[in-house]
Motif scaffolding. Structure first.
Motif, PDB file in Angstrom:
ATOM      1  N   ARG A  35      34.319  52.501  42.792  1.00 41.36           N
ATOM      2  CA  ARG A  35      33.300  51.461  42.908  1.00 41.36           C
ATOM      3  C   ARG A  35      32.223  51.667  41.838  1.00 41.36           C
ATOM      4  O   ARG A  35      32.061  52.770  41.311  1.00 41.36           O
ATOM      5  N   PRO A  36      31.481  50.617  41.501  1.00 33.93           N
ATOM      6  CA  PRO A  36      30.475  50.725  40.429  1.00 33.93           C
ATOM      7  C   PRO A  36      29.469  51.856  40.618  1.00 33.93           C
ATOM      8  O   PRO A  36      29.180  52.585  39.661  1.00 33.93           O
ATOM      9  N   ASN A  37      28.924  52.023  41.817  1.00 30.13           N
ATOM     10  CA  ASN A  37      27.949  53.098  42.034  1.00 30.13           C
ATOM     11  C   ASN A  37      28.558  54.461  41.752  1.00 30.13           C
ATOM     12  O   ASN A  37      27.916  55.320  41.135  1.00 30.13           O
ATOM     13  N   LEU A  88      32.727  41.763  45.095  1.00 30.23           N
ATOM     14  CA  LEU A  88      33.114  43.162  45.203  1.00 30.23           C
ATOM     15  C   LEU A  88      34.120  43.496  44.110  1.00 30.23           C
ATOM     16  O   LEU A  88      35.170  42.861  44.021  1.00 30.23           O
ATOM     17  N   VAL A  89      33.764  44.468  43.256  1.00 31.22           N
ATOM     18  CA  VAL A  89      34.670  44.881  42.184  1.00 31.22           C
ATOM     19  C   VAL A  89      34.858  46.388  42.211  1.00 31.22           C
ATOM     20  O   VAL A  89      34.080  47.119  42.829  1.00 31.22           O
ATOM     21  N   GLY A  90      35.864  46.834  41.504  1.00 31.46           N
ATOM     22  CA  GLY A  90      36.138  48.254  41.360  1.00 31.46           C
ATOM     23  C   GLY A  90      37.155  48.453  40.257  1.00 31.46           C
ATOM     24  O   GLY A  90      37.698  47.502  39.716  1.00 31.46           O
ATOM     25  N   TRP A  91      37.368  49.686  39.919  1.00 33.35           N
ATOM     26  CA  TRP A  91      38.339  50.040  38.892  1.00 33.35           C
ATOM     27  C   TRP A  91      39.384  50.959  39.486  1.00 33.35           C
ATOM     28  O   TRP A  91      39.068  51.809  40.318  1.00 33.35           O
ATOM     29  N   CYS A 107      22.861  49.369  35.323  1.00 31.04           N
ATOM     30  CA  CYS A 107      22.578  48.405  34.251  1.00 31.04           C
ATOM     31  C   CYS A 107      23.406  48.716  33.011  1.00 31.04           C
ATOM     32  O   CYS A 107      23.963  47.813  32.380  1.00 31.04           O
ATOM     33  N   THR A 108      23.485  49.998  32.664  1.00 30.30           N
ATOM     34  CA  THR A 108      24.292  50.410  31.504  1.00 30.30           C
ATOM     35  C   THR A 108      25.758  50.106  31.746  1.00 30.30           C
ATOM     36  O   THR A 108      26.448  49.606  30.856  1.00 30.30           O
ATOM     37  N   LEU A 109      26.220  50.364  32.961  1.00 27.72           N
ATOM     38  CA  LEU A 109      27.612  50.087  33.311  1.00 27.72           C
ATOM     39  C   LEU A 109      27.930  48.603  33.101  1.00 27.72           C
ATOM     40  O   LEU A 109      28.936  48.254  32.486  1.00 27.72           O
ATOM     41  N   TRP A 110      27.072  47.723  33.595  1.00 28.55           N
ATOM     42  CA  TRP A 110      27.316  46.287  33.459  1.00 28.55           C
ATOM     43  C   TRP A 110      27.176  45.829  32.008  1.00 28.55           C
ATOM     44  O   TRP A 110      27.900  44.949  31.552  1.00 28.55           O
ATOM     45  N   ARG A 111      26.257  46.462  31.270  1.00 28.60           N
ATOM     46  CA  ARG A 111      26.117  46.107  29.854  1.00 28.60           C
ATOM     47  C   ARG A 111      27.388  46.486  29.098  1.00 28.60           C
ATOM     48  O   ARG A 111      27.898  45.707  28.290  1.00 28.60           O
TER      49      ARG A 111
END
Length: 59
Positions: A7-9, A41-44, A20-24
């Protein structure tokens, strides 16, 4: 365990960057595009992130 989702966090914490850096990075295509898990909801996939990290370290 090849289907583990990051997950993003969690990814931001692992990379020691802010969300913010992740989304940039995502907008700049410096990061693999995440998969959509739900409407907001997103993830990798863990394997995709590991391949990306390997390419960053070797390139």
């Amino acid at each position: 365990m090849g289907n583990q989702i990051v997950r993003p966090n969690q990814l931001a914490k692992e990379l020691d960057v802010s969300l913010c850096t992740l989304w940039r990075w995502r907008q700049q295509n410096k990061l693999p595009q995440p998969i959509q898990l739900g409407p907001r909801l997103v993830g990798w996939k863990r394997e995709v992130i590991e391949e990306w990290l390997d390419s960053q370290n070797n390139g």
